[in-house]
Design a protein around this motif. Structure first.
Motif, PDB file in Angstrom:
ATOM      1  N   LYS A 118    -134.593 108.748  57.849  1.00 21.63           N
ATOM      2  CA  LYS A 118    -134.005 109.397  56.684  1.00 21.63           C
ATOM      3  C   LYS A 118    -134.988 110.478  56.236  1.00 21.63           C
ATOM      4  O   LYS A 118    -136.032 110.179  55.661  1.00 21.63           O
ATOM      5  CB  LYS A 118    -133.760 108.400  55.554  1.00 21.63           C
ATOM      6  CG  LYS A 118    -133.045 109.009  54.369  1.00 21.63           C
ATOM      7  CD  LYS A 118    -132.701 107.970  53.326  1.00 21.63           C
ATOM      8  CE  LYS A 118    -131.960 108.608  52.176  1.00 21.63           C
ATOM      9  NZ  LYS A 118    -131.619 107.628  51.141  1.00 21.63           N
ATOM     10  N   ARG A 147    -134.888 103.402  61.910  1.00 18.94           N
ATOM     11  CA  ARG A 147    -134.110 104.087  60.889  1.00 18.94           C
ATOM     12  C   ARG A 147    -134.811 105.377  60.509  1.00 18.94           C
ATOM     13  O   ARG A 147    -136.016 105.403  60.318  1.00 18.94           O
ATOM     14  CB  ARG A 147    -133.946 103.205  59.653  1.00 18.94           C
ATOM     15  CG  ARG A 147    -132.917 102.122  59.874  1.00 18.94           C
ATOM     16  CD  ARG A 147    -132.820 101.207  58.715  1.00 18.94           C
ATOM     17  NE  ARG A 147    -133.814 100.152  58.975  1.00 18.94           N
ATOM     18  CZ  ARG A 147    -134.496  99.525  58.058  1.00 18.94           C
ATOM     19  NH1 ARG A 147    -134.334  99.813  56.803  1.00 18.94           N
ATOM     20  NH2 ARG A 147    -135.364  98.599  58.379  1.00 18.94           N
ATOM     21  N   THR A 186    -129.755 106.035  62.822  1.00 23.57           N
ATOM     22  CA  THR A 186    -130.209 104.703  63.187  1.00 23.57           C
ATOM     23  C   THR A 186    -130.089 104.562  64.692  1.00 23.57           C
ATOM     24  O   THR A 186    -129.128 105.037  65.281  1.00 23.57           O
ATOM     25  CB  THR A 186    -129.337 103.621  62.513  1.00 23.57           C
ATOM     26  OG1 THR A 186    -129.376 103.809  61.114  1.00 23.57           O
ATOM     27  CG2 THR A 186    -129.834 102.232  62.839  1.00 23.57           C
ATOM     28  N   GLU A 204    -129.762 111.342  58.208  1.00 22.50           N
ATOM     29  CA  GLU A 204    -129.927 109.908  58.388  1.00 22.50           C
ATOM     30  C   GLU A 204    -129.447 109.509  59.769  1.00 22.50           C
ATOM     31  O   GLU A 204    -128.412 109.978  60.233  1.00 22.50           O
ATOM     32  CB  GLU A 204    -129.128 109.132  57.351  1.00 22.50           C
ATOM     33  CG  GLU A 204    -129.633 109.307  55.939  1.00 22.50           C
ATOM     34  CD  GLU A 204    -128.911 108.410  54.958  1.00 22.50           C
ATOM     35  OE1 GLU A 204    -128.954 107.181  55.144  1.00 22.50           O
ATOM     36  OE2 GLU A 204    -128.308 108.945  54.026  1.00 22.50           O
TER      37      GLU A 204
END
Length: 71
Positions: free
Chosen positions: A8, A6, A21, A19
C-alpha cells in the motif's frame, strides 16, 4: 504454506494510493489489485524476528508512471 505480501503506497506522480496483494509459496503465486514486481535484496534480524529488505516496482493504473519503492 503460502506467505502473503501486502503493498500500500502512493504514486510518485499523481499521489494515487496503490494497493496490491500477492500470495506465494511452492508452486503458488496469485496477485490481486495492482500488479507489482517484488525483488528481495537482503534479510534483517530485529527484535520481532526476521524480515526481508526488498525493492518493489509497480505501474500506476491512473497515470502509467512506473514507481519503485524500498521496503
Amino acid at each position: 504454506m503460502a506467505e502473503s505480501l501486502r503493498l500500500k503506497v502512493k504514486c510518485h506522480a499523481c499521489s494515487a494510493v496503490l494497493e496490491g496483494t500477492a500470495k506465494y509459496g511452492s508452486g503458488h503465486f496469485v496477485q490481486e489489485g495492482v500488479v507489482f514486481d517484488f525483488v528481495a535484496v537482503g534479510k534483517v534480524e530485529g527484535p520481532k524476528g526476521r524480515s526481508v529488505k526488498a525493492e518493489v516496482t509497480c505501474t500506476c493504473p491512473n497515470c502509467g508512471v512506473r514507481n519503485k519503492y524500498q521496503i
